[in-house]
Write a protein that holds these residues in place. Structure first.
Motif, PDB file in Angstrom:
ATOM      1  N   THR A 144      23.080  36.522  46.145  1.00 36.73           N
ATOM      2  CA  THR A 144      23.402  35.689  44.992  1.00 36.73           C
ATOM      3  C   THR A 144      23.002  36.363  43.682  1.00 36.73           C
ATOM      4  OG1 THR A 144      22.960  33.736  46.351  1.00 36.73           O
ATOM      5  CG2 THR A 144      23.122  33.392  43.981  1.00 36.73           C
ATOM      6  N   SER A 145      23.883  36.264  42.701  1.00 33.26           N
ATOM      7  CA  SER A 145      23.542  36.671  41.332  1.00 33.26           C
ATOM      8  C   SER A 145      23.937  35.532  40.408  1.00 33.26           C
ATOM      9  CB  SER A 145      24.284  37.960  40.945  1.00 33.26           C
ATOM     10  OG  SER A 145      25.674  37.741  40.902  1.00 33.26           O
ATOM     11  N   VAL A 146      23.106  35.277  39.417  1.00 31.84           N
ATOM     12  CA  VAL A 146      23.338  34.185  38.473  1.00 31.84           C
ATOM     13  C   VAL A 146      23.334  34.745  37.063  1.00 31.84           C
ATOM     14  CG1 VAL A 146      22.531  31.963  37.610  1.00 31.84           C
ATOM     15  CG2 VAL A 146      22.251  32.527  40.040  1.00 31.84           C
ATOM     16  N   GLN A 147      24.370  34.452  36.326  1.00 35.90           N
ATOM     17  CA  GLN A 147      24.455  34.911  34.941  1.00 35.90           C
ATOM     18  C   GLN A 147      24.400  33.717  34.008  1.00 35.90           C
ATOM     19  OE1 GLN A 147      27.814  37.410  34.100  1.00 35.90           O
ATOM     20  NE2 GLN A 147      27.456  37.429  31.891  1.00 35.90           N
ATOM     21  N   ARG A 148      23.517  33.778  33.054  1.00 32.84           N
ATOM     22  CA  ARG A 148      23.385  32.682  32.082  1.00 32.84           C
ATOM     23  C   ARG A 148      23.575  33.231  30.671  1.00 32.84           C
ATOM     24  NH1 ARG A 148      17.928  29.513  33.429  1.00 32.84           N
ATOM     25  NH2 ARG A 148      18.937  28.014  32.006  1.00 32.84           N
ATOM     26  N   ASP A 149      24.235  32.428  29.841  1.00 35.70           N
ATOM     27  CA  ASP A 149      24.490  32.843  28.460  1.00 35.70           C
ATOM     28  C   ASP A 149      23.899  31.785  27.534  1.00 35.70           C
ATOM     29  OD1 ASP A 149      25.348  33.756  26.049  1.00 35.70           O
ATOM     30  OD2 ASP A 149      27.468  33.899  26.603  1.00 35.70           O
ATOM     31  N   ALA A 150      22.744  32.064  26.990  1.00 30.75           N
ATOM     32  CA  ALA A 150      22.051  31.097  26.123  1.00 30.75           C
ATOM     33  C   ALA A 150      22.727  30.938  24.776  1.00 30.75           C
ATOM     34  CB  ALA A 150      20.598  31.525  25.921  1.00 30.75           C
ATOM     35  N   SER A 151      23.633  31.868  24.432  1.00 35.05           N
ATOM     36  CA  SER A 151      24.274  31.789  23.109  1.00 35.05           C
ATOM     37  C   SER A 151      25.443  30.812  23.087  1.00 35.05           C
ATOM     38  CB  SER A 151      24.774  33.179  22.701  1.00 35.05           C
ATOM     39  OG  SER A 151      25.811  33.622  23.577  1.00 35.05           O
ATOM     40  N   ALA A 152      25.884  30.309  24.277  1.00 40.27           N
ATOM     41  CA  ALA A 152      27.038  29.401  24.338  1.00 40.27           C
ATOM     42  C   ALA A 152      26.562  27.968  24.192  1.00 40.27           C
ATOM     43  CB  ALA A 152      27.785  29.568  25.645  1.00 40.27           C
ATOM     44  N   GLY A 153      27.285  27.155  23.444  1.00 39.53           N
ATOM     45  CA  GLY A 153      26.976  25.725  23.259  1.00 39.53           C
ATOM     46  C   GLY A 153      27.505  24.915  24.396  1.00 39.53           C
TER      47      GLY A 153
END
Length: 418
Positions: free
Chosen positions: A403-412
Motif C-alpha cells: 500500500t502507498s498513500v498520497q496526501r495533498d495538504a494544499s488541496a481544499g
C-alpha cells in the motif's frame, strides 16, 4: 413456511410396440389383455424438505431429476405414492416453459404471474421489479421469439422470483444464463433462503449445491441412492461418474468426521502422501505464506500407456481453492512399467487464508479422470492454515498487497488550491 414430503413416489410411462397395440388395448373388454409394458422413470422415492431447508438434487442424465420436480409442482401426476406441500410454490423448471413466442415479454410476465396465483393488482405492483431484475430493456415489449436463450431465462427467473415464495424450485435452467446473471440469481436465492424460503435445486454445479444446500439427494436410475451432507454426496457422485468396469467406489469416515471417497480401477495407486515444510519435515499446520511441498508416491500395478497425477485443494465446505495436474504442467509419464514407484513433488507457497483444507488426488490417463480413472481420492490429506506473521486479512487468498498513500495538504475540500 413451505414444506415438502415425498412418500413412495413413482412415475411410469406406458410403452406400446406399435400404435395398433395401443388401439387394441383401448378397444379390449378384458382388462388383463395388456399390450404395453411400463417404463418406470421414478420408483419408491422418499424424502422430506423441512421449512427453510435447502436441498440439492443430483444425478446423471436420465436419473429422473426433472420428472421428480414436475411431480412435486403438480405438472405431472404420479403413478404411485404422493407429494404433500405447504405454502406457495414458485418453480423454474425449463427454459421459457409456458412462454408464448408471439406475446411480448410483459404479456408473458403477466400470464406467468397469474399462473403463480398472483392477482392483477399484485402483478402490476411487482412489474417494475421484474423489469429491473431482468435487465432486458426495450425487449420487455418485444415478442419472446426475438429473445436469446439468455434473455428468456432472465425474464423467466425474474417472474418466478418477483415475490418471495414459501417454496422455490429451480432446475438446470440457470446454467444457460451469463455469468453476471448467474451470480445475481444465486444471490437472490440466498436472500430468499435467509428469509426462510424452502429451496429445492437441481444443478450439476457442485459448488452451488455445496454453498447453498443443507442436504443433497443422489438419484440413480429413478431411485434415491443416497442422501445426506452435500460434500459427501457429491464426492460419491463424482466417483460414480468415473466408474467403469472393474472399478470400485468406497467411502470411509476419517478421524475428524469427514468422509473420504475412493474410486478407480486400481491400475495405479497412491502409496504414500505427505505435506512437508521447507526443511523436509511433515506438517499438519502451515503458516500463511510459507513454502510447502506435497509429496505423492504412486505405485504402478498394471501396464499403462500414460499416467497423469492431479491434486485439488478444497476448503472445509468442499469448494475448490487450487488444482493442477501433470498433464497441464506437461509432465505426464508415458508407459510406466508395472511395479515402478513414482514420487511426485509439488512445491508452492501456501498463500491461502486461515482454516482447514483438504487435498484430493486423481490418477488418470488424461486431463480429466472421467475418461479413465485409475484412482480418485477425496479428502486424502487434511491440513490447517494459521496466520501469525501476515496482516489480518479476510478471504481464501493472501495476496500480500503493498500500500502507498498520497496526501495533498494544499488541496481544499472542494479540490481547489488554498
Amino acid at each position: 413456511m413451505g414444506e415438502i414430503t415425498v412418500s413412495g413416489l413413482g412415475k411410469a410411462y406406458r410403452q406400446y410396440p406399435s400404435q395398433w397395440s395401443r388401439l387394441a388395448e383401448w378397444l379390449s373388454f378384458d382388462s388383463r389383455a395388456k399390450q404395453h409394458v411400463e417404463h418406470w422413470v421414478l420408483r419408491d422415492v422418499d424424502f422430506r424438505v423441512g421449512a427453510g431447508e435447502a436441498v440439492g438434487i443430483v444425478g446423471n442424465n436420465g436419473a429422473g431429476k426433472s420428472t421428480l420436480l414436475k411431480l412435486i409442482t403438480g405438472t405431472l401426476k404420479p403413478t404411485s405414492g404422493e407429494v404433500t406441500t405447504t405454502g406457495r410454490i414458485s418453480a423454474l423448471l425449463e427454459l421459457g416453459m409456458g412462454f408464448h413466442p408471439d406475446f411480448t415479454g410483459r404479456q408473458n410476465a403477466i400470464m406467468g404471474g397469474q399462473l403463480q396465483g398472483l392477482s392483477v393488482e399484485e402483478i402490476a405492483q411487482v412489474m417494475p421489479a421484474i423489469e429491473a431484475f431482468a435487465e432486458i430493456g426495450a425487449y420487455m415489449d418485444q415478442p419472446i421469439r426475438t429473445y436469446s436463450s439468455g434473455m428468456q431465462i432472465r425474464l423467466a427467473f425474474s417472474v418466478a422470483t418477483a415475490m418471495r415464495p414459501d417454496i422455490l424450485i429451480v432446475d438446470e435452467a440457470l446454467s444457460v444464463g451469463d455469468s453476471y446473471f448467474q451470480h445475481k440469481s444465486f444471490e437472490r436465492i440466498r436472500e430468499f433462503q435467509r428469509a426462510g424460503t424452502t429451496l429445492l435445486i437441481v444443478s450439476h454445479d457442485r459448488y452451488a449445491i455445496q454453498t447453498i444446500c443443507d442436504k443433497a439427494i443422489l438419484l440413480q436410475e429413478g431411485r434415491v441412492k443416497m442422501q445426506g451432507n452435500p460434500v459427501d454426496i457429491l464426492d460419491y457422485y463424482n466417483a460414480l461418474m468415473a466408474e467403469r468396469e472393474h472399478q470400485t467406489v468406497q467411502q470411509k469416515v476419517l478421524d475428524d468426521g469427514r468422509i473420504s471417497t475412493i474410486s478407480g480401477t486400481g491400475q495405479a495407486r497412491v502409496e504414500t502422501l505427505r505435506l512437508v515444510n521447507s526443511e523436509g519435515m511433515p506438517v499438519e499446520a502451515v503458516e500463511v505464506g510459507d513454502t510447502v511441498t506435497l509429496e505423492v508416491g504412486v505405485r504402478i500395478h498394471a501396464a499403462l500407456d500414460r499416467l497423469v497425477l492431479g491434486f485439488m485443494i478444497k476448503d472445509r465446505f468442499g469448494q475448490a481453492i487450487y488444482g493442477i495436474n501433470t498433464h497441464r504442467l506437461k509432465q505426464a509419464i508415458e508407459n510406466p512399467p508395472p511395479g515402478e514407484l513414482i514420487v511426485y513433488r509439488f512445491e508452492f507457497p501456501a498463500r491461502i487464508g486461515k482454516g482447514s483444507y483438504s487435498v484430493s488426488l486423481s490418477l488418470s490417463r488424461e486431463d480429466s479422470h472421467i475418461s479413465q480413472n485409475y484412482e480418485w481420492r477425496d479428502n486424502a490429506l487434511i491440513f490447517h492454515m494459521y496466520n501469525a506473521k501476515q496482516e489480518d486479512f479476510v478471504g481464501y487468498a493472501w495476496l500480500g498487497a503493498q500500500t502507498s498513500v498520497q496526501r495533498d495538504a494544499s488541496a481544499g475540500v472542494d479540490g481547489a488550491p488554498q
